[in-house]
Design a protein around this motif. Structure first.
Motif, PDB file in Angstrom:
ATOM      1  N   TYR A 152       0.845  -1.202   0.000  1.00  0.00           N
ATOM      2  CA  TYR A 152       0.000   0.000   0.000  1.00  0.00           C
ATOM      3  C   TYR A 152       0.875   1.244   0.000  1.00  0.00           C
ATOM      4  N   ARG A 153       0.237   2.376  -0.312  1.00  0.00           N
ATOM      5  CA  ARG A 153       0.962   3.646  -0.319  1.00  0.00           C
ATOM      6  C   ARG A 153       0.502   4.513   0.839  1.00  0.00           C
ATOM      7  N   LYS A 154       1.439   5.251   1.370  1.00  0.00           N
ATOM      8  CA  LYS A 154       1.086   6.096   2.506  1.00  0.00           C
ATOM      9  C   LYS A 154       2.067   7.251   2.550  1.00  0.00           C
ATOM     10  N   LYS A 155       1.540   8.407   2.920  1.00  0.00           N
ATOM     11  CA  LYS A 155       2.427   9.530   3.130  1.00  0.00           C
ATOM     12  C   LYS A 155       2.993   9.395   4.529  1.00  0.00           C
ATOM     13  N   GLN A 156       4.276   9.493   4.632  1.00  0.00           N
ATOM     14  CA  GLN A 156       4.846   9.290   5.959  1.00  0.00           C
ATOM     15  C   GLN A 156       6.127  10.090   6.125  1.00  0.00           C
ATOM     16  N   ALA A 157       6.334  10.492   7.353  1.00  0.00           N
ATOM     17  CA  ALA A 157       7.623  11.083   7.664  1.00  0.00           C
ATOM     18  C   ALA A 157       8.612   9.941   7.643  1.00  0.00           C
ATOM     19  N   VAL A 158       9.543   9.987   6.699  1.00  0.00           N
ATOM     20  CA  VAL A 158      10.480   8.882   6.564  1.00  0.00           C
ATOM     21  C   VAL A 158      11.890   9.365   6.859  1.00  0.00           C
ATOM     22  N   ASN A 159      12.754   8.403   7.120  1.00  0.00           N
ATOM     23  CA  ASN A 159      14.165   8.725   7.359  1.00  0.00           C
ATOM     24  C   ASN A 159      14.811   9.064   6.029  1.00  0.00           C
ATOM     25  N   TRP A 160      15.513  10.144   6.010  1.00  0.00           N
ATOM     26  CA  TRP A 160      16.116  10.614   4.767  1.00  0.00           C
ATOM     27  C   TRP A 160      17.615  10.786   4.980  1.00  0.00           C
ATOM     28  N   CYS A 161      18.391  10.108   4.119  1.00  0.00           N
ATOM     29  CA  CYS A 161      19.837  10.292   4.208  1.00  0.00           C
ATOM     30  C   CYS A 161      20.274  11.307   3.165  1.00  0.00           C
ATOM     31  N   PRO A 162      20.763  12.470   3.617  1.00  0.00           N
ATOM     32  CA  PRO A 162      21.086  13.533   2.664  1.00  0.00           C
ATOM     33  C   PRO A 162      22.284  13.173   1.782  1.00  0.00           C
ATOM     34  N   ASP A 184      24.208  11.946   9.215  1.00  0.00           N
ATOM     35  CA  ASP A 184      23.037  12.158  10.063  1.00  0.00           C
ATOM     36  C   ASP A 184      21.774  12.028   9.232  1.00  0.00           C
ATOM     37  N   VAL A 185      20.830  11.304   9.764  1.00  0.00           N
ATOM     38  CA  VAL A 185      19.589  11.066   9.046  1.00  0.00           C
ATOM     39  C   VAL A 185      18.550  12.096   9.470  1.00  0.00           C
ATOM     40  N   SER A 186      17.814  12.645   8.513  1.00  0.00           N
ATOM     41  CA  SER A 186      16.746  13.578   8.874  1.00  0.00           C
ATOM     42  C   SER A 186      15.392  13.009   8.446  1.00  0.00           C
ATOM     43  N   LYS A 187      14.344  13.805   8.643  1.00  0.00           N
ATOM     44  CA  LYS A 187      12.979  13.341   8.372  1.00  0.00           C
ATOM     45  C   LYS A 187      12.398  14.061   7.173  1.00  0.00           C
ATOM     46  N   ARG A 188      11.588  13.356   6.400  1.00  0.00           N
ATOM     47  CA  ARG A 188      10.889  13.974   5.286  1.00  0.00           C
ATOM     48  C   ARG A 188       9.522  13.350   5.129  1.00  0.00           C
ATOM     49  N   GLY A 483      14.008  13.794  -3.647  1.00  0.00           N
ATOM     50  CA  GLY A 483      12.989  12.881  -3.147  1.00  0.00           C
ATOM     51  C   GLY A 483      12.291  12.159  -4.279  1.00  0.00           C
ATOM     52  N   ALA A 484      12.692  12.453  -5.524  1.00  0.00           N
ATOM     53  CA  ALA A 484      12.118  11.736  -6.662  1.00  0.00           C
ATOM     54  C   ALA A 484      13.197  10.831  -7.261  1.00  0.00           C
ATOM     55  N   SER A 485      12.753   9.727  -7.822  1.00  0.00           N
ATOM     56  CA  SER A 485      13.690   8.763  -8.387  1.00  0.00           C
ATOM     57  C   SER A 485      14.242   9.265  -9.724  1.00  0.00           C
ATOM     58  N   PRO A 486      15.457   8.870 -10.096  1.00  0.00           N
ATOM     59  CA  PRO A 486      15.999   9.261 -11.398  1.00  0.00           C
ATOM     60  C   PRO A 486      15.079   8.870 -12.556  1.00  0.00           C
ATOM     61  N   LEU A 487      14.341   7.793 -12.400  1.00  0.00           N
ATOM     62  CA  LEU A 487      13.446   7.357 -13.488  1.00  0.00           C
ATOM     63  C   LEU A 487      12.310   8.348 -13.730  1.00  0.00           C
ATOM     64  N   SER A 488      12.044   9.211 -12.735  1.00  0.00           N
ATOM     65  CA  SER A 488      10.939  10.153 -12.900  1.00  0.00           C
ATOM     66  C   SER A 488      11.271  11.248 -13.906  1.00  0.00           C
ATOM     67  N   SER A 489      12.507  11.292 -14.375  1.00  0.00           N
ATOM     68  CA  SER A 489      12.811  12.275 -15.415  1.00  0.00           C
ATOM     69  C   SER A 489      12.911  11.605 -16.790  1.00  0.00           C
ATOM     70  N   VAL A 490      12.545  10.344 -16.867  1.00  0.00           N
ATOM     71  CA  VAL A 490      12.621   9.640 -18.157  1.00  0.00           C
ATOM     72  C   VAL A 490      11.215   9.395 -18.694  1.00  0.00           C
ATOM     73  N   LYS A 491      10.817  10.296 -19.610  1.00  0.00           N
ATOM     74  CA  LYS A 491       9.459  10.261 -20.130  1.00  0.00           C
ATOM     75  C   LYS A 491       9.136   8.927 -20.811  1.00  0.00           C
ATOM     76  N   SER A 492      10.103   8.471 -21.603  1.00  0.00           N
ATOM     77  CA  SER A 492       9.859   7.222 -22.339  1.00  0.00           C
ATOM     78  C   SER A 492       9.643   6.047 -21.395  1.00  0.00           C
ATOM     79  N   PHE A 493      10.099   6.210 -20.175  1.00  0.00           N
ATOM     80  CA  PHE A 493       9.867   5.140 -19.198  1.00  0.00           C
ATOM     81  C   PHE A 493       8.495   5.287 -18.554  1.00  0.00           C
ATOM     82  N   TYR A 494       8.216   6.475 -18.040  1.00  0.00           N
ATOM     83  CA  TYR A 494       6.995   6.553 -17.214  1.00  0.00           C
ATOM     84  C   TYR A 494       5.714   6.727 -18.009  1.00  0.00           C
TER      85      TYR A 494
END
Ligand code: ANZ
Ligand code: ZN
Length: 833
Positions: A152-162, A184-188, A483-494
């Motif tokens: 399932y999908r959920k919006k959540q404060a997740v651990n983010w490694c900068p 140091d890990v932060s939240k997003r 916070g977006a995957s590299p694939l999100s910039s590939v139109k032919s993919f998505y």
């Protein structure tokens, strides 16, 4: 002069591969040789090559597999590469090579090294997690989990490694830092995919008890799942219809609650915002808390912080007392109800907070036997967290707190509730090098409320016929840091078409977590070529569950939990007929170098290649196994390996002498024959217990006795001897075996049996107890001293696991805090705590 081991190694590797002697009959196991699945954790290529720690693990596992093969089992010992995911991608980033290219290089090198150590791998079944043939099924698993309501999908404060620019699972955050890179890990707040492993929490916990796994691993899993029984209790808010619901394991302390705390993320704060008089201050605090990881927030000794919610009061349901309400980051939104009743007299965290904010501390539990004046908490440093008799609790005064627990909960109108620490498995990664998550989002379907799952309109699993969703080649594969995957910039993919209504739709551009790749690989090994199905049910039935799984203790929690979860879901899908993947699991110890941890920065990493070249694979294998019991690990010292080399040289010389002599077959010297039979018994038991070091020393003693009496050694004795040595030194033993006139491989020979009549009863069954309860039994030598017995009892894995838990450090020395040890000679030892 050492013999030419390189020549022997080359020769036998080639012959073994050609003859396929390590290839089991997978599809049709024979009735005579029963299947035995000997699994070891496959490596992830995150460096140029394997280091000696990997070799240590693989050799130890292989010895067990070879032993089982000689005991008559058809042993399956597969190997592969876990090369998809963050470790391989980070390595590619570090050296500036594209991961698709780097895997090809790694593959060659890793497989060459794995070949060189002489393991009895079933090479024909090797697999790599990044090949489309494999990840098609990883993706298929995702679609099936989705269909079953487990993804399932959920919006959540997740651990983010900068630094890694990615989301991390809680498990990948160690003391507030990224497990991979140490940042140091932060939240997003991000939309993420989750697997509902929590649906299986109860089962994952309860089955542990009966499993034959390393004790410390079972304890780690138990703590991770963290089952906790308590109650949910509601506190009315003054002049509001809202209530604050708290989770507590100690409802017996309700009369001692002096304030309430909400997690900074608690939704009530928004509902009540218009009534909060200091909302500016509150907002600021919430922002600051959001930057911290959960681990940091609850770290012991961390200075407590928080803000009062001015204008909000709540009533204690047991006495209608008015309580102030705070927000503080030591309360997590992700656990329980995200709110607590604070009992500073009896909870250390609350105690520290109350001291700092000058809040009242009311004693309600007094240790049994203590009477008189109440405890003075203004002078104390600590809360009292133990049990006792209730005070300051009206009609419950004088009651034992255990008994009062549920009565007070009931009196307060609370409900029993079981919570788990275990969180759902965060499965999406905003990275490149992984299997694209095989989901499609269609806006049109979403608007019409259509989809395979009512709760997720617009989301469709990619149909099986369209799998795999291939990972496109992306020149710039670096994480974007947005916070977006590299694939999100590939139109032919998505850009794609909705599989249901065929209108324009968008593919998911996140990839799945590496731990999903490795959660099911041991199923696929058995059927790597299957194009139609994930695996053939009938093959699985013959070979699984895995008979023995060996790997590092660092995977105690995650990997092993995820494999267990996947197995249970497969069972519920009807794919398999069992619930646990590994009958037996053993964690090997850690290898260090001259007392220090091996690390690149220290420059003390041992490259196995150098040692194989210089001393031979047999010598390296034996040296590693000779260091200590396999589950304990060992200290690698350059000076040590020479002794093993000498031993092997002596074995070779003895064998060649014997081959030339006219030694006949029968029994010759009866004393030697007795020695041999005793050794067979001892070595067999040692290997079964993974005490390879003592097995090797026994082989050394046996050789000594042979050398002292060459004319008394029949060829038969020596053949038995090299069979016992074969799992440790597969190359030399094969060579000698053939020189002594055999045509088939020694590694398919029958393991020596001993003649019980020749073995005097010099041992007894030692009973090992903890607090009078028998935990294990061991064969021990009669007449051994208490010190000796203590030592072997403490090395026993089950006992060791328990003792680890009890360890304390006094004056810088690790010791055990048992009360006494009861020792009955030749019978039992009892550790009393
Ligand atoms: C009152 C109390 C009195 C508590 C006392 C403990 C001792 P486990 O065993 O881990 O389940 N708690 C509950 N939810 C929390 C959250 N979201 N964040 C931080 N702490 C939370 O621990 C349960 C206890 O941890 C609960 O019981 C609660 O404190 C706290 F003498 O309630 B207790
Ligand atoms: Zn559609």
């Amino acid at each position: 002069m050492a013999y030419n081991f390189s020549k022997i190694e080359k020769k036998w590797s080639k012959i073994w591969a050609e003859k396929g002697i390590y290839e089991p009959k997978i599809k049709k196991p024979s009735a005579k040789r029963k299947p035995f699945y000997n699994l070891m954790m496959f490596p992830y290529p995150s460096a140029e090559g394997l280091h000696v720690g990997n070799m240590y693990a693989f050799t130890g596992s292989d010895i067990y597999g070879r032993f089982k093969r000689m005991q008559g089992y058809d042993v399956f010992e597969p190997i592969g590469l876990d090369g998809f995911g963050i470790h391989s991608e980070n390595y590619a980033l570090k050296i500036g090579v594209h991961p698709a290219k780097q895997t090809k290089i790694s593959e060659k090198n890793f497989y060459r090294q794995l070949q060189a150590i002489g393991n009895s791998f079933a090479w024909r079944e090797k697999l790599e997690t990044y090949t489309p043939d494999y990840y098609k099924w990883t993706q298929w698993i995702f679609t099936q989990f989705f269909k079953r309501g487990l993804a399932y999908r959920k919006k959540q404060a997740v651990n983010w490694c900068p630094s890694c620019k990615t989301v991390l699972a809680d498990e990948q955050v160690v003391a507030g830092k990224c497990e991979r890179c140490g940042s140091d890990v932060s939240k997003r707040e991000l939309e993420q995919w989750f697997f509902k492993i929590t649906d299986y929490a109860e089962e994952l916990l309860s089955e542990l008890e009966n499993m034959d796994w390393s004790e410390k691993v079972k304890i780690a899993q138990k703590n991770w799942i963290g089952r906790s029984e308590g109650a949910e209790i509601e506190f009315r808010i003054k002049n509001s219809e809202h209530k604050i619901k708290v989770f507590t394991t100690r409802p017996d302390t309700l009369f001692g609650a002096t304030y309430l705390v909400l997690a900074p993320e608690h939704p009530l704060i928004q509902y009540l915002e218009f009534r909060i008089e200091n909302s500016e201050e509150v907002k600021k605090y919430i922002e600051k808390a959001g930057a911290k990881s959960d681990a940091e927030r609850i770290a012991e000794g961390e200075e407590k912080t928080g803000v009062i919610l001015k204008g909000i009061e709540a009533f204690n349901p047991v006495n209608n007392e008015e309580l102030p309400v705070y927000i503080a980051d030591y309360v997590l939104s992700s656990y329980g109800t995200g709110a607590i009743m604070a009992v500073p007299a009896h909870d250390q965290r609350d105690f520290e907070f109350a001291k700092k904010f000058g809040l009242p501390i009311t004693e309600v539990i007094r240790p049994a036997g203590v009477s008189g004046a109440p405890a003075d908490y203004s002078k104390s440093e600590h809360a009292y967290e133990g049990g006792g008799i209730l005070v300051n609790s009206r009609q419950f005064n004088g009651m034992d707190c255990e008994k009062a627990r549920w009565e007070i909960a009931k009196f307060a109108g609370g409900k029993k509730k079981t919570n788990f620490r275990l969180r759902d498995w965060l499965i999406s990664r905003q990275r490149y090098w992984g299997p694209p998550i095989p989901m499609i989002y269609c806006e049109k379907c979403a608007a019409e409320g259509k989809g395979e799952r009512e709760d997720m309109p617009g989301w469709h699993a990619v149909p099986e016929k369209d799998l795999p969703v291939k990972l496109p080649f992306l020149k710039d594969f670096k994480p974007m840091g947005t916070g977006a995957s590299p694939l999100s910039s590939v139109k032919s993919f998505y850009e794609t078409a909705c599989p249901v209504c065929h209108s324009k739709a968008r593919r998911e551009t996140d990839v799945s977590d590496t731990f999903l790749d490795s959660a099911w690989y041991f199923f696929r090994y058995l059927d790597i070529k299957n194009k139609k199905k994930i695996f053939d049910k009938s093959i699985i039935k013959k070979w699984l569950p895995v008979d023995m799984y060996i790997g590092g203790a660092e995977h105690s929690v995650l990997h092993l939990l995820y494999t267990r979860f996947a197995t249970k879901v497969f069972r519920d899908m009807g794919l398999i007929g069992f619930s646990e993947p590994f009958k037996k699991f053993r964690a090997h110890g850690l290898l260090i170098k001259e007392g220090a941890k091996m690390s690149k920065s220290k420059g003390n990493v041992v490259n196995p290649d150098d040692y194989i070249k210089k001393f031979g694979a047999d010598a390296l294998r034996m040296y590693l196994m000779f260091l200590a019991p396999f589950e304990q690990g060992g200290d690698f010292r350059d000076s040590g390996i020479v002794g093993i080399t000498r031993f092997l040289e002596r074995v070779r010389k003895f064998g060649e002498k014997l081959a030339k002599s006219e030694n006949n077959a029968g029994n010759k010297n009866s004393e030697l024959n007795k020695n041999l039979n005793q050794s067979i018994k001892k070595i067999t038991e040692d290997i079964e217990a993974l005490h390879y070091n003592t097995a090797i020393s026994n082989l050394m003693i046996l050789l000594n006795s042979f050398e002292g009496n060459l004319s008394g050694v029949s060829k038969n004795y020596f053949l038995e001897f090299i069979k016992l040595l074969a799992p440790f030194a597969p190359f030399l033993t094969e060579e000698l075996w053939q020189k002594l006139g055999n045509r088939t491989s020694i590694h398919l020979e029958k393991w020596p049996a001993y003649d019980a009549r020749l073995i005097k009863e010099e041992t007894f069954k030692l009973i090992i107890q903890i607090n009078g309860k028998t935990k294990a039994t061991l064969d021990a030598k009669k007449g051994a001293s208490q010190a000796e017995i203590e030592k072997i009892a403490m090395a026993e894995p089950k006992i060791k696991g328990y003792l680890e838990q009890q360890k304390i450090i006094i004056d810088g020395k690790t010791t055990y805090k048992w009360k006494r040890v009861i020792y009955v000679p030749d019978r039992l030892i009892n550790f009393v705590f």
